[in-house]
Design an enzyme around this catalytic site. Structure first.
Site, PDB file in Angstrom:
ATOM      1  N   LYS A 203      79.399   4.965 -20.872  1.00 15.34           N
ATOM      2  CA  LYS A 203      79.704   6.274 -21.458  1.00 15.34           C
ATOM      3  C   LYS A 203      79.873   6.166 -22.971  1.00 15.34           C
ATOM      4  O   LYS A 203      79.269   6.893 -23.728  1.00 15.34           O
ATOM      5  CB  LYS A 203      80.975   6.828 -20.801  1.00 15.34           C
ATOM      6  CG  LYS A 203      81.385   8.192 -21.282  1.00 15.34           C
ATOM      7  CD  LYS A 203      82.571   8.700 -20.476  1.00 15.34           C
ATOM      8  CE  LYS A 203      83.152   9.950 -21.130  1.00 15.34           C
ATOM      9  NZ  LYS A 203      84.318  10.468 -20.405  1.00 15.34           N
ATOM     10  N   GLU A 209      82.071  -5.893 -22.317  1.00 10.49           N
ATOM     11  CA  GLU A 209      81.446  -6.525 -21.152  1.00 10.49           C
ATOM     12  C   GLU A 209      80.004  -6.049 -21.001  1.00 10.49           C
ATOM     13  O   GLU A 209      79.062  -6.838 -20.866  1.00 10.49           O
ATOM     14  CB  GLU A 209      82.206  -6.195 -19.858  1.00 10.49           C
ATOM     15  CG  GLU A 209      83.580  -6.809 -19.729  1.00 10.49           C
ATOM     16  CD  GLU A 209      84.688  -5.906 -20.215  1.00 10.49           C
ATOM     17  OE1 GLU A 209      84.434  -5.048 -21.095  1.00 10.49           O
ATOM     18  OE2 GLU A 209      85.825  -6.055 -19.737  1.00 10.49           O
ATOM     19  N   GLY A 263      84.827   8.618 -16.664  1.00  7.92           N
ATOM     20  CA  GLY A 263      84.126   7.428 -16.176  1.00  7.92           C
ATOM     21  C   GLY A 263      84.165   7.282 -14.668  1.00  7.92           C
ATOM     22  O   GLY A 263      83.133   7.137 -14.000  1.00  7.92           O
ATOM     23  N   ARG A 264      85.358   7.355 -14.090  1.00  7.23           N
ATOM     24  CA  ARG A 264      85.474   7.120 -12.639  1.00  7.23           C
ATOM     25  C   ARG A 264      85.038   8.324 -11.814  1.00  7.23           C
ATOM     26  O   ARG A 264      85.095   8.289 -10.590  1.00  7.23           O
ATOM     27  CB  ARG A 264      86.902   6.683 -12.289  1.00  7.23           C
ATOM     28  CG  ARG A 264      87.984   7.628 -12.729  1.00  7.23           C
ATOM     29  CD  ARG A 264      89.363   6.971 -12.649  1.00  7.23           C
ATOM     30  NE  ARG A 264      90.407   7.773 -13.254  1.00  7.23           N
ATOM     31  CZ  ARG A 264      90.695   7.811 -14.548  1.00  7.23           C
ATOM     32  NH1 ARG A 264      89.980   7.088 -15.390  1.00  7.23           N
ATOM     33  NH2 ARG A 264      91.680   8.549 -15.012  1.00  7.23           N
ATOM     34  N   GLU A 349      93.688   4.259 -11.207  1.00 10.66           N
ATOM     35  CA  GLU A 349      93.493   4.532 -12.633  1.00 10.66           C
ATOM     36  C   GLU A 349      93.856   5.995 -12.931  1.00 10.66           C
ATOM     37  O   GLU A 349      94.264   6.327 -14.041  1.00 10.66           O
ATOM     38  CB  GLU A 349      92.043   4.245 -13.031  1.00 10.66           C
ATOM     39  CG  GLU A 349      91.865   3.980 -14.506  1.00 10.66           C
ATOM     40  CD  GLU A 349      90.528   3.355 -14.839  1.00 10.66           C
ATOM     41  OE1 GLU A 349      90.409   2.124 -14.736  1.00 10.66           O
ATOM     42  OE2 GLU A 349      89.595   4.099 -15.185  1.00 10.66           O
ATOM     43  N   HIS A 381      91.501  -9.098  11.143  1.00  9.33           N
ATOM     44  CA  HIS A 381      91.762 -10.532  11.236  1.00  9.33           C
ATOM     45  C   HIS A 381      92.331 -11.081   9.935  1.00  9.33           C
ATOM     46  O   HIS A 381      92.377 -12.289   9.740  1.00  9.33           O
ATOM     47  CB  HIS A 381      90.467 -11.265  11.617  1.00  9.33           C
ATOM     48  CG  HIS A 381      89.903 -10.774  12.911  1.00  9.33           C
ATOM     49  ND1 HIS A 381      90.187 -11.366  14.120  1.00  9.33           N
ATOM     50  CD2 HIS A 381      89.120  -9.700  13.189  1.00  9.33           C
ATOM     51  CE1 HIS A 381      89.574 -10.695  15.087  1.00  9.33           C
ATOM     52  NE2 HIS A 381      88.932  -9.674  14.543  1.00  9.33           N
ATOM     53  N   LYS A 509      91.518  -4.345 -23.498  1.00  7.37           N
ATOM     54  CA  LYS A 509      90.394  -4.417 -24.435  1.00  7.37           C
ATOM     55  C   LYS A 509      90.882  -4.900 -25.801  1.00  7.37           C
ATOM     56  O   LYS A 509      90.267  -5.754 -26.433  1.00  7.37           O
ATOM     57  CB  LYS A 509      89.731  -3.036 -24.591  1.00  7.37           C
ATOM     58  CG  LYS A 509      89.057  -2.524 -23.318  1.00  7.37           C
ATOM     59  CD  LYS A 509      88.272  -1.239 -23.570  1.00  7.37           C
ATOM     60  CE  LYS A 509      87.681  -0.704 -22.271  1.00  7.37           C
ATOM     61  NZ  LYS A 509      86.953   0.557 -22.396  1.00  7.37           N
TER      62      LYS A 509
HETATM   63  C1  G6Q Z   1      87.015   5.215 -15.951  1.00  4.62           C
HETATM   64  C2  G6Q Z   1      87.336   4.447 -17.122  1.00  4.62           C
HETATM   65  C3  G6Q Z   1      86.681   3.106 -17.200  1.00  4.62           C
HETATM   66  C4  G6Q Z   1      85.268   3.141 -17.800  1.00  4.62           C
HETATM   67  C5  G6Q Z   1      84.885   1.702 -18.165  1.00  4.62           C
HETATM   68  C6  G6Q Z   1      83.502   1.641 -18.743  1.00  4.62           C
HETATM   69  O1  G6Q Z   1      87.422   6.322 -15.739  1.00  4.62           O
HETATM   70  O2  G6Q Z   1      87.139   5.225 -18.236  1.00  4.62           O
HETATM   71  O3  G6Q Z   1      86.612   2.452 -15.971  1.00  4.62           O
HETATM   72  O4  G6Q Z   1      84.380   3.704 -16.905  1.00  4.62           O
HETATM   73  O5  G6Q Z   1      85.819   1.177 -19.071  1.00  4.62           O
HETATM   74  O6  G6Q Z   1      83.413   2.415 -19.883  1.00  4.62           O
HETATM   75  P1  G6Q Z   1      82.041   2.764 -20.508  1.00  4.62           P
HETATM   76  O7  G6Q Z   1      81.256   3.565 -19.518  1.00  4.62           O
HETATM   77  O8  G6Q Z   1      82.342   3.556 -21.740  1.00  4.62           O
HETATM   78  O9  G6Q Z   1      81.345   1.482 -20.812  1.00  4.62           O
END
Ligand code: G6Q
Length: 554
Positions: A203, A209, A263-264, A349, A381, A509
């Site tokens: 996003k 990463e 994001g989520r 989250e 299990h 981060k």
């Molecule tokens: C979700 C968070 C988080 C995000 C990641 C990746 O709601 O905001 O999990 O999706 O940190 O972020 P980017 O999509 O910006 O790389």
């Protein structure tokens, strides 16, 4: 916080109800299951095996009304900026709005842009799947590698795995999320550059990463096929066109989404491109349509017929009155094995917060529980021991399709028998007398019975929800995911928190960025003594290893 009327009633209800046994409720009311089961399309939600009665439920609905839940739902759907700490609207629901009606943010209808990107996703996914969009050397792109993390990984990963049965025969999907070099290496070892499409899903397009993994994959591709190949093998999913261009991906190969998609909550947006590539755009639309059906249900059903609302309120009942801060999700479906990991992010989250919307620290009630889970029967299990005989009950969601995609002899009937038996056993338990009787019937002597009967007894009275689906189709999965999204939202409303920010994620981060140069030796470690000593130890171990390698070469 002052105790409201509904809270006061619930505290009283808890005292009245705490020792009531569910098995007695069932024994005294043969209509209990019928009364506390809701059917919605192909979903049956049986919540009868929970510790409540009508009076408790009534008080829980009052709690929802005190928090103006219905108005808050409308606020979300109508584009109000309910993500207050980030000053954003929350409109993942607009991504699956097939009503033809506009949805406004700041006076602008967001639907035309959503439909434009969906059309672009269709065109692109069709072209890759039918081989008209080819790799640089003219080969069909058969390997789809999504590079993203958190919300840009877990949703598409979980959904593509859940819908594996719908994958095109000649397409394989891979997901690289972790910065651990192994994640990248294990995928790149398995794919051929000429046939591989990389989707950089971010996003913000700033996540270390994802950008590190994307750079590694880009270098790998360029090494094999040259710089020119990048435009044939890399696309981006992002809100940040500038950063995408800077990375070297043509913005024509970028699929956009917007600030109002968290994001989520983004698997329904361009972030779902890997899903569309794997299962086809029509199935991706089915997923969205299932979610829309749940959206309409959540928005219009009265509280006492509203599946996400009832799930949320029962969760609050256990979390805030029984003080049980754990929650299990157990899908009895191998394809759904990553659902708990996905829900971990969605729930924890969103609602793992301790500051209220009025900017006050929460000190007198608990917010989101810790969520865990795994696929049944495997987890029977592993951690089911704790569910049955641990000192604290754990409310559980069981999910089971009536029909498997792999009806293989008796497999599915055995699976169903297991999930039903587990829910029944958690509810009923086994008294010490029953355990003793069983041992006696098995011919054990009295000394052995005395020694074992307590260990073989089960308290029971342990709550669970049962979600029975006809089959895990794209549509059913869409409904299921949206149901959990709305459950999480409802709980956030009652806890008066912002379920749509994630400031806690930012800390990691920042800290990692500080330590990195210290590991590389370009900065001096300044931390607590434990962190500093660990940094020094790592630096020493890595230097030692480099020296050994150099000596081997020499
Ligand atoms: C979700 C968070 C988080 C995000 C990641 C990746 O709601 O905001 O999990 O999706 O940190 O972020 P980017 O999509 O910006 O790389």
């Amino acid at each position: 916080m002052a105790v409201s009327n509904a809270v006061a009633t619930l505290l009283e209800e808890y005292k009245r109800f705490n020792s009531v046994q569910m098995k007695d409720l069932f024994a005294n009311d043969d209509k209990r299951a019928e009364k506390y089961t809701l059917n919605f399309g192909e979903l049956t939600f049986d919540y009868s095996k929970n510790r409540f009665d009508d009076k408790v439920l009534k008080a829980l609905f009052e709690l929802a009304e005190e928090h103006h839940l219905k108005e808050r739902i409308e606020d979300m759907f109508s584009g109000k900026k309910i993500n207050v700490t980030e000053n954003r609207a929350v409109l993942h629901t607009a991504l699956r709005n097939f009503s033809g009606k506009p949805v406004f943010v700041d006076g602008k209808d967001v639907m035309p842009e959503i439909l434009r990107v969906q059309a672009k996703m269709k065109e692109f996914s069709d072209a890759v799947r039918n081989g008209t969009f080819k790799g640089a050397t003219g080969k069909k792109l058969k390997n789809i590698v999504n590079i993203g993390i958190g919300g840009s990984d877990l949703g598409p990963y979980m959904v593509t795995c859940a819908l594996k049965k719908y994958w095109a025969k000649d397409i394989q999907c891979y997901f690289i999320s972790n910065i651990d070099g192994t994640a990248c290496a294990e995928v790149l070892n398995n794919v051929n550059p000429e046939e591989t499409l990389f989707i950089v899903a971010s996003k913000t397009f700033t996540t270390i990463e994802t950008l590190t993994n994307a750079r590694t994959c880009r270098e790998w591709l360029v090494k094999a096929l040259g710089e020119e190949a990048v435009k044939h093998h890399f696309v981006a999913l992002s809100t940040n066109a500038k950063a995408v261009a800077e990375f070297g991906i043509d913005v024509n190969n970028m699929f956009e989404f917007w600030d109002f998609v968290g994001g989520r909550y983004s698997l329904w947006s361009a972030i779902g491109l890997s899903i569309a590539l794997a299962v086809g755009f029509d199935n991706f639309m089915e997923l969205l349509k299932g979610a829309e059906a749940m959206d309409n249900h959540f928005r219009s059903a009265p509280l006492d017929k509203n599946i996400p609302v009832i799930m949320a309120l029962l969760g609050i009942w256990y979390n805030d009155y029984y003080n049980i801060h754990r929650y299990g999700v157990i899908p009895y479906d191998q394809y759904l094995k990553f659902l708990p990991s996905y829900l971990q992010q969605l729930d924890m989250e969103s609602n793992g917060k301790s500051v209220r919307l009025d900017n006050k620290k929460i000190t007198d009630y608990a917010t989101g529980p810790a969520l865990f889970g795994g696929a049944g029967t495997d987890v029977q299990h592993s951690f089911f021991q704790l569910l049955h005989q641990g000192t604290q009950p754990v409310p559980v969601d069981f999910i089971i399709p009536a029909i498997s995609h792999n009806e293989n002899g008796k497999h599915h009937e055995i699976l169903i028998a297991n999930v039903l038996a587990q829910a029944e056993a958690l509810m009923k338990g086994k008294t010490v007398e029953e355990a003793a009787e069983e041992l006696r019937a098995a011919g054990k002597d009295e000394a052995t019975i005395e020694k074992l009967k307590l260990n073989k007894s089960f308290d029971g009275n342990r709550p669970s929800n049962m979600f029975l689906l006809k089959q895990i189709t794209p549509y059913a999965l869409g409904m299921l995911i949206a149901m959990y999204e709305h459950k999480v939202f409802t709980q956030g409303v009652i806890w008066e928190i912002d379920s749509f920010d994630q400031w806690g994620v930012e800390l990691g981060k920042q800290l990692a960025l500080k330590i990195l140069p210290e590991l590389e030796g370009s900065a001096l470690a300044q931390h607590d003594s434990s962190t500093s000593a660990l940094i020094a130890k790592v630096v020493a171990l890595r230097a030692e290893c480099k020296k050994e390698q150099a000596e081997k070469v020499a």
